[in-house]
Design an enzyme around this catalytic site. Structure first.
Site, PDB file in Angstrom:
ATOM      1  N   LEU A 162      61.550  37.743 -12.795  1.00  0.00           N
ATOM      2  CA  LEU A 162      62.404  36.601 -13.149  1.00  0.00           C
ATOM      3  C   LEU A 162      63.514  36.979 -14.126  1.00  0.00           C
ATOM      4  O   LEU A 162      63.303  37.741 -15.062  1.00  0.00           O
ATOM      5  CB  LEU A 162      61.543  35.488 -13.752  1.00  0.00           C
ATOM      6  CG  LEU A 162      60.433  34.946 -12.836  1.00  0.00           C
ATOM      7  CD1 LEU A 162      59.693  33.791 -13.520  1.00  0.00           C
ATOM      8  CD2 LEU A 162      60.986  34.495 -11.483  1.00  0.00           C
TER       9      LEU A 162
ATOM     10  N   GLN B  92      59.971  39.551   4.979  1.00  0.00           N
ATOM     11  CA  GLN B  92      61.433  39.414   4.916  1.00  0.00           C
ATOM     12  C   GLN B  92      62.143  40.701   4.500  1.00  0.00           C
ATOM     13  O   GLN B  92      63.361  40.723   4.330  1.00  0.00           O
ATOM     14  CB  GLN B  92      61.840  38.255   4.016  1.00  0.00           C
ATOM     15  CG  GLN B  92      61.670  38.480   2.529  1.00  0.00           C
ATOM     16  CD  GLN B  92      61.930  37.214   1.753  1.00  0.00           C
ATOM     17  OE1 GLN B  92      61.204  36.226   1.880  1.00  0.00           O
ATOM     18  NE2 GLN B  92      62.971  37.201   0.946  1.00  0.00           N
TER      19      GLN B  92
ATOM     20  N   GLN C  25      71.303  31.773   2.846  1.00  0.00           N
ATOM     21  CA  GLN C  25      69.886  31.374   2.785  1.00  0.00           C
ATOM     22  C   GLN C  25      69.759  29.878   2.468  1.00  0.00           C
ATOM     23  O   GLN C  25      68.953  29.168   3.078  1.00  0.00           O
ATOM     24  CB  GLN C  25      69.187  32.209   1.716  1.00  0.00           C
ATOM     25  CG  GLN C  25      67.790  31.722   1.345  1.00  0.00           C
ATOM     26  CD  GLN C  25      67.131  32.640   0.329  1.00  0.00           C
ATOM     27  OE1 GLN C  25      66.762  33.744   0.655  1.00  0.00           O
ATOM     28  NE2 GLN C  25      66.968  32.168  -0.897  1.00  0.00           N
TER      29      GLN C  25
ATOM     30  N   LYS D  65      73.656  31.737  -5.112  1.00  0.00           N
ATOM     31  CA  LYS D  65      73.824  33.202  -5.033  1.00  0.00           C
ATOM     32  C   LYS D  65      73.505  33.673  -3.610  1.00  0.00           C
ATOM     33  O   LYS D  65      74.171  34.538  -3.071  1.00  0.00           O
ATOM     34  CB  LYS D  65      72.885  33.844  -6.059  1.00  0.00           C
ATOM     35  CG  LYS D  65      72.504  35.279  -5.833  1.00  0.00           C
ATOM     36  CD  LYS D  65      73.511  36.186  -6.439  1.00  0.00           C
ATOM     37  CE  LYS D  65      73.158  37.659  -6.425  1.00  0.00           C
ATOM     38  NZ  LYS D  65      72.304  38.141  -5.386  1.00  0.00           N
TER      39      LYS D  65
ATOM     40  N   HIS E 250      66.957  32.844 -12.004  1.00  0.00           N
ATOM     41  CA  HIS E 250      65.763  32.073 -11.650  1.00  0.00           C
ATOM     42  C   HIS E 250      65.502  30.977 -12.712  1.00  0.00           C
ATOM     43  O   HIS E 250      65.177  29.846 -12.374  1.00  0.00           O
ATOM     44  CB  HIS E 250      64.519  32.970 -11.639  1.00  0.00           C
ATOM     45  CG  HIS E 250      64.573  34.098 -10.658  1.00  0.00           C
ATOM     46  ND1 HIS E 250      64.592  35.416 -11.040  1.00  0.00           N
ATOM     47  CD2 HIS E 250      64.602  34.105  -9.308  1.00  0.00           C
ATOM     48  CE1 HIS E 250      64.615  36.191  -9.972  1.00  0.00           C
ATOM     49  NE2 HIS E 250      64.635  35.429  -8.908  1.00  0.00           N
TER      50      HIS E 250
HETATM   51  P1  AMP Z   1      64.437  35.624  -5.286  1.00  0.00           P
HETATM   52  O1  AMP Z   1      63.331  35.816  -6.260  1.00  0.00           O
HETATM   53  O2  AMP Z   1      65.437  36.728  -5.300  1.00  0.00           O
HETATM   54  O3  AMP Z   1      63.944  35.261  -3.906  1.00  0.00           O
HETATM   55  O4  AMP Z   1      65.256  34.370  -5.786  1.00  0.00           O
HETATM   56  C1  AMP Z   1      64.625  33.128  -6.016  1.00  0.00           C
HETATM   57  C2  AMP Z   1      65.677  32.068  -6.173  1.00  0.00           C
HETATM   58  O5  AMP Z   1      66.525  32.371  -7.271  1.00  0.00           O
HETATM   59  C3  AMP Z   1      66.581  31.942  -4.941  1.00  0.00           C
HETATM   60  O6  AMP Z   1      66.796  30.560  -4.672  1.00  0.00           O
HETATM   61  C4  AMP Z   1      67.842  32.627  -5.383  1.00  0.00           C
HETATM   62  O7  AMP Z   1      69.001  32.162  -4.717  1.00  0.00           O
HETATM   63  C5  AMP Z   1      67.866  32.250  -6.857  1.00  0.00           C
HETATM   64  N1  AMP Z   1      68.725  33.166  -7.623  1.00  0.00           N
HETATM   65  C6  AMP Z   1      68.673  34.519  -7.638  1.00  0.00           C
HETATM   66  N2  AMP Z   1      69.660  35.017  -8.420  1.00  0.00           N
HETATM   67  C7  AMP Z   1      70.356  33.955  -8.888  1.00  0.00           C
HETATM   68  C8  AMP Z   1      71.492  33.801  -9.739  1.00  0.00           C
HETATM   69  N3  AMP Z   1      72.123  34.853 -10.279  1.00  0.00           N
HETATM   70  N4  AMP Z   1      71.924  32.556 -10.007  1.00  0.00           N
HETATM   71  C9  AMP Z   1      71.305  31.463  -9.470  1.00  0.00           C
HETATM   72  N5  AMP Z   1      70.223  31.542  -8.678  1.00  0.00           N
HETATM   73  C10 AMP Z   1      69.751  32.766  -8.376  1.00  0.00           C
END
Ligand code: AMP
Length: 285
Positions: A35, A63, A155, A151, A39
């Site tokens: 995180l 994935q 998706q 971001k 996140h």
């Molecule tokens: P992940 O753990 O990479 O699957 O990301 C979980 C969630 O966090 C997803 O909805 C991502 O789009 C969001 N997320 C990841 N990086 C960012 C960021 N820099 N700003 C906003 N949301 C993010």
């Protein structure tokens, strides 16, 4: 404060059933852990809009396009828990693999249209895997609201389409991209950049932001996008998977900007794949 950590579906459902009986509004923030501030911005937003907040932590093996990428994916559950404790969330759901994919699992969700092109062309099967795991997490948590980052813009569209098509009773909320002070979009992959590449990585965001401004002032998108690609190439970026302008509403290709749009890019710096996107305003949007 210590947060309850639940690893089985039955334990999760026991708690959410009580919340539902008490008419609590539940939000969920699906993550793969490691995180960071991106996140945590979703968690903060979730806290502001619901009674109960669930964060899920599941590194979804289906994935990843190769096992090396899956193996090298950062895992830091203890640190993640500490970060979440400071937000006082209500539950961390970190399921074992078999709680998501029980023996004999055979179902996949495939969202056409918005999953085609962009990342969809370069990561075969990726969005089917994402749609499938997200559908499972939404159904398992029975959340009223689910939050995702802009971001991962494509998706976000895939998930919105899937929820609409399958009548999953949840509101999908998109949250803006959180950036470092030098504008680099925060991502767990940024840690994999060499020191030299980390210094030049913000050129991606700056190039996209400059391109958006030029298109907003009426410059032809073809010239602007070609210039952006030249700038990125000469700055040491390689393998530009895509750098495209698409409609914000449904990711359709736009010949001219006559509605709000996004410039989206996926590009390699060293061996690290970076994705980013910025808004192109139209009218008062
Ligand atoms: P992940 O753990 O990479 O699957 O990301 C979980 C969630 O966090 C997803 O909805 C991502 O789009 C969001 N997320 C990841 N990086 C960012 C960021 N820099 N700003 C906003 N949301 C993010």
């Amino acid at each position: 404060m210590k947060i309850p950590i639940v690893r089985t579906l039955s334990a999760l459902q026991k708690i959410t059933r009580e919340w539902r009986t008490a008419n609590k509004e539940i939000s969920v923030v699906p993550t793969m852990g490691a995180l960071h501030a991106g996140h945590l911005s979703l968690v903060r937003e979730a806290k502001s809009m619901s009674d109960k907040v669930i964060v899920t932590l599941f590194v979804n093996p289906t994935q990843f396009n190769n096992t090396k990428d899956l193996k090298s994916y950062p895992r830091s559950e203890e640190d993640d828990i500490k970060k979440l404790e400071s937000f006082n969330i209500d539950l961390l759901y970190a399921p074992e693999n078999h709680e998501i994919y029980p023996e004999g699992y055979a179902t996949q969700i495939s969202v056409s249209g918005v999953s085609e092109g962009l990342c969809g062309d370069h990561r075969p099967g990726h969005f089917n895997a994402v749609a499938t795991v997200v559908a499972k997490l939404l159904i398992q948590t029975s959340a009223n609201i689910a939050l995702f980052g802009e971001k991962d813009y494509q998706q976000l569209h895939v998930i919105k389409r899937m929820v609409k098509d399958l009548d999953i009773p949840v509101r999908i909320v998109g949250c803006e991209t959180i950036r470092e002070t030098d504008h680099l979009a925060i991502s767990s992959r940024n840690l994999l950049l060499s020191d030299k590449d980390r210094k030049r990585a913000p050129i991606l965001a700056k190039t996209l932001m400059d391109a958006a401004k030029r298109i907003e002032t009426g410059e032809p998108q073809k010239i602007v996008l070609e210039d952006s690609i030249k700038i990125l190439r000469s700055s040491g970026f390689r393998s530009i998977e895509y750098l495209e302008l698409r409609a914000e509403s449904d990711l359709k290709v736009l010949e001219m900007v006559d509605e709000p749009a996004r410039i989206l890019a996926s590009i390699y710096l060293g061996n690290v794949r970076l994705i980013d996107n910025v808004k192109v305003r139209f009218g008062n949007s």
